[in-house]
Design a protein around this motif. Structure first.
Motif, PDB file in Angstrom:
ATOM      1  N   GLN A 134       0.821  -1.202   0.000  1.00  0.00           N
ATOM      2  CA  GLN A 134       0.000   0.000   0.000  1.00  0.00           C
ATOM      3  C   GLN A 134       0.861   1.260   0.000  1.00  0.00           C
ATOM      4  O   GLN A 134       1.623   1.492   0.923  1.00  0.00           O
ATOM      5  CB  GLN A 134      -0.915   0.024   1.237  1.00  0.00           C
ATOM      6  N   GLY A 135       0.768   2.049  -1.028  1.00  0.00           N
ATOM      7  CA  GLY A 135       1.322   3.387  -1.070  1.00  0.00           C
ATOM      8  C   GLY A 135       2.803   3.548  -0.789  1.00  0.00           C
ATOM      9  O   GLY A 135       3.175   4.488  -0.106  1.00  0.00           O
ATOM     10  N   LEU A 136       3.657   2.678  -1.277  1.00  0.00           N
ATOM     11  CA  LEU A 136       5.096   2.840  -1.072  1.00  0.00           C
ATOM     12  C   LEU A 136       5.705   3.711  -2.161  1.00  0.00           C
ATOM     13  O   LEU A 136       5.318   3.624  -3.318  1.00  0.00           O
ATOM     14  CB  LEU A 136       5.804   1.483  -1.107  1.00  0.00           C
ATOM     15  N   TYR A 137       6.665   4.525  -1.776  1.00  0.00           N
ATOM     16  CA  TYR A 137       7.466   5.220  -2.766  1.00  0.00           C
ATOM     17  C   TYR A 137       8.927   5.192  -2.321  1.00  0.00           C
ATOM     18  O   TYR A 137       9.221   4.975  -1.156  1.00  0.00           O
ATOM     19  CB  TYR A 137       6.977   6.659  -3.012  1.00  0.00           C
ATOM     20  N   ARG A 138       9.826   5.325  -3.268  1.00  0.00           N
ATOM     21  CA  ARG A 138      11.269   5.236  -3.064  1.00  0.00           C
ATOM     22  C   ARG A 138      11.693   3.894  -2.479  1.00  0.00           C
ATOM     23  O   ARG A 138      12.619   3.804  -1.689  1.00  0.00           O
ATOM     24  CB  ARG A 138      11.784   6.398  -2.218  1.00  0.00           C
ATOM     25  N   ALA A 139      11.000   2.840  -2.862  1.00  0.00           N
ATOM     26  CA  ALA A 139      11.432   1.485  -2.510  1.00  0.00           C
ATOM     27  C   ALA A 139      12.546   1.094  -3.472  1.00  0.00           C
ATOM     28  O   ALA A 139      12.520   1.447  -4.647  1.00  0.00           O
ATOM     29  CB  ALA A 139      10.278   0.496  -2.619  1.00  0.00           C
ATOM     30  N   ALA A 140      13.551   0.367  -2.973  1.00  0.00           N
ATOM     31  CA  ALA A 140      14.576  -0.184  -3.857  1.00  0.00           C
ATOM     32  C   ALA A 140      13.931  -1.343  -4.608  1.00  0.00           C
ATOM     33  O   ALA A 140      13.102  -2.067  -4.049  1.00  0.00           O
ATOM     34  CB  ALA A 140      15.782  -0.649  -3.049  1.00  0.00           C
ATOM     35  N   SER A 141      14.301  -1.547  -5.867  1.00  0.00           N
ATOM     36  CA  SER A 141      13.646  -2.593  -6.639  1.00  0.00           C
ATOM     37  C   SER A 141      14.596  -3.214  -7.659  1.00  0.00           C
ATOM     38  O   SER A 141      15.548  -2.581  -8.117  1.00  0.00           O
ATOM     39  CB  SER A 141      12.418  -2.039  -7.365  1.00  0.00           C
TER      40      SER A 141
ATOM     41  N   LEU B 107      19.716  -5.045  -6.563  1.00  0.00           N
ATOM     42  CA  LEU B 107      20.100  -5.603  -7.837  1.00  0.00           C
ATOM     43  C   LEU B 107      20.268  -7.108  -7.713  1.00  0.00           C
ATOM     44  O   LEU B 107      20.359  -7.647  -6.612  1.00  0.00           O
ATOM     45  CB  LEU B 107      21.384  -4.961  -8.367  1.00  0.00           C
ATOM     46  N   SER B 108      20.287  -7.780  -8.854  1.00  0.00           N
ATOM     47  CA  SER B 108      20.426  -9.227  -8.916  1.00  0.00           C
ATOM     48  C   SER B 108      21.662  -9.566  -9.734  1.00  0.00           C
ATOM     49  O   SER B 108      21.810  -9.091 -10.859  1.00  0.00           O
ATOM     50  CB  SER B 108      19.185  -9.838  -9.559  1.00  0.00           C
TER      51      SER B 108
ATOM     52  N   ASP C 153      23.827 -13.150 -10.662  1.00  0.00           N
ATOM     53  CA  ASP C 153      23.997 -14.609 -10.552  1.00  0.00           C
ATOM     54  C   ASP C 153      23.098 -15.239  -9.495  1.00  0.00           C
ATOM     55  O   ASP C 153      23.551 -15.938  -8.601  1.00  0.00           O
ATOM     56  CB  ASP C 153      25.462 -14.955 -10.253  1.00  0.00           C
ATOM     57  N   ASN C 154      21.795 -14.976  -9.572  1.00  0.00           N
ATOM     58  CA  ASN C 154      20.793 -15.554  -8.666  1.00  0.00           C
ATOM     59  C   ASN C 154      20.943 -15.133  -7.211  1.00  0.00           C
ATOM     60  O   ASN C 154      20.451 -15.805  -6.306  1.00  0.00           O
ATOM     61  CB  ASN C 154      20.769 -17.082  -8.776  1.00  0.00           C
ATOM     62  N   THR C 155      21.640 -14.034  -6.955  1.00  0.00           N
ATOM     63  CA  THR C 155      21.723 -13.460  -5.614  1.00  0.00           C
ATOM     64  C   THR C 155      21.182 -12.041  -5.667  1.00  0.00           C
ATOM     65  O   THR C 155      21.545 -11.267  -6.556  1.00  0.00           O
ATOM     66  CB  THR C 155      23.182 -13.439  -5.110  1.00  0.00           C
ATOM     67  N   LEU C 156      20.280 -11.722  -4.736  1.00  0.00           N
ATOM     68  CA  LEU C 156      19.784 -10.353  -4.595  1.00  0.00           C
ATOM     69  C   LEU C 156      20.716  -9.595  -3.655  1.00  0.00           C
ATOM     70  O   LEU C 156      21.177 -10.151  -2.653  1.00  0.00           O
ATOM     71  CB  LEU C 156      18.380 -10.347  -3.991  1.00  0.00           C
ATOM     72  N   TYR C 157      20.985  -8.342  -3.981  1.00  0.00           N
ATOM     73  CA  TYR C 157      21.753  -7.455  -3.109  1.00  0.00           C
ATOM     74  C   TYR C 157      20.908  -6.220  -2.849  1.00  0.00           C
ATOM     75  O   TYR C 157      20.284  -5.691  -3.772  1.00  0.00           O
ATOM     76  CB  TYR C 157      23.073  -7.043  -3.768  1.00  0.00           C
ATOM     77  N   ALA C 158      20.885  -5.748  -1.614  1.00  0.00           N
ATOM     78  CA  ALA C 158      20.107  -4.558  -1.284  1.00  0.00           C
ATOM     79  C   ALA C 158      20.714  -3.873  -0.071  1.00  0.00           C
ATOM     80  O   ALA C 158      21.388  -4.491   0.751  1.00  0.00           O
ATOM     81  CB  ALA C 158      18.646  -4.930  -1.002  1.00  0.00           C
TER      82      ALA C 158
ATOM     83  N   GLN D  52      25.126  -0.535   5.297  1.00  0.00           N
ATOM     84  CA  GLN D  52      25.292  -1.982   5.141  1.00  0.00           C
ATOM     85  C   GLN D  52      24.673  -2.458   3.829  1.00  0.00           C
ATOM     86  O   GLN D  52      23.577  -2.045   3.456  1.00  0.00           O
ATOM     87  CB  GLN D  52      24.619  -2.709   6.301  1.00  0.00           C
ATOM     88  N   LEU D  53      25.379  -3.350   3.124  1.00  0.00           N
ATOM     89  CA  LEU D  53      24.839  -4.050   1.967  1.00  0.00           C
ATOM     90  C   LEU D  53      24.529  -5.472   2.402  1.00  0.00           C
ATOM     91  O   LEU D  53      25.314  -6.098   3.122  1.00  0.00           O
ATOM     92  CB  LEU D  53      25.853  -4.065   0.816  1.00  0.00           C
ATOM     93  N   TRP D  54      23.377  -5.986   1.983  1.00  0.00           N
ATOM     94  CA  TRP D  54      22.909  -7.314   2.358  1.00  0.00           C
ATOM     95  C   TRP D  54      22.721  -8.160   1.108  1.00  0.00           C
ATOM     96  O   TRP D  54      22.506  -7.636   0.026  1.00  0.00           O
ATOM     97  CB  TRP D  54      21.572  -7.198   3.099  1.00  0.00           C
ATOM     98  N   SER D  55      22.735  -9.494   1.260  1.00  0.00           N
ATOM     99  CA  SER D  55      22.478 -10.392   0.136  1.00  0.00           C
ATOM    100  C   SER D  55      21.456 -11.442   0.537  1.00  0.00           C
ATOM    101  O   SER D  55      21.318 -11.789   1.712  1.00  0.00           O
ATOM    102  CB  SER D  55      23.769 -11.078  -0.326  1.00  0.00           C
ATOM    103  N   SER D  56      20.748 -11.956  -0.473  1.00  0.00           N
ATOM    104  CA  SER D  56      19.771 -13.029  -0.273  1.00  0.00           C
ATOM    105  C   SER D  56      19.868 -13.991  -1.436  1.00  0.00           C
ATOM    106  O   SER D  56      19.849 -13.574  -2.596  1.00  0.00           O
ATOM    107  CB  SER D  56      18.356 -12.465  -0.186  1.00  0.00           C
TER     108      SER D  56
END
Length: 136
Positions: free
Chosen positions: A13-20, A69-70, A72-77, A94-98
């Motif tokens: 609901q109503g998000l803006y400036r989300a990383a994508s 960003l993605s 090699d099948n890893t998300l970074y945010a 901090q940079l995180w990965s998933s």
């Protein structure tokens, strides 16, 4: 353009400036600011093929802006703003990965500057800039 109306009851609901970013046909939204000016802690995934949204667990740091960003099948945010005051902004450094579709996150690296103003990807490395400096 085609208006997508499927899955509207479970959408953010109503998000803006989300990383994508997009990975394997799924668009991810991480953080963002809500209409009431709160900073979002969660994430969302939109399956393009099935036109459906699913909520993800909380991102480790409430933030808006930043990067996602993605590679090699890893998300970074990460690297987003954490404060509400634009006159003296505070940043998540901090940079995180998933590797499991944003269900869990692991710490990667801390940005050595005071805040990330932008980022770009070249040959599987992330370059970021902070005011007048570029870090590789």
């Amino acid at each position: 353009w085609e208006v997508k109306t499927e899955g509207q009851t479970s959408r953010p609901q109503g998000l803006y400036r989300a990383a994508s970013c997009v990975q394997d046909g799924i668009a991810y939204l991480i953080g963002g600011r809500a209409a009431n000016d709160s900073i979002a802690t969660g994430g969302w995934a939109y399956n393009i093929e099935s036109s459906s949204w699913s909520e993800r667990p909380s991102f480790p740091t409430a933030q808006f802006g930043g990067v996602a960003l993605s590679i090699d099948n890893t998300l970074y945010a990460g690297w987003g703003m954490t404060g509400r005051d634009y006159s003296s902004p505070t940043y998540n450094l901090q940079l995180w990965s998933s590797t499991d579709g944003a269900w869990s996150w692991q710490e990667e690296t801390v940005f050595p500057g005071t805040g990330v103003l932008g980022m770009y990807l070249t040959r599987k490395s992330i370059s970021v800039w902070e005011q007048t400096q570029i870090h590789y």
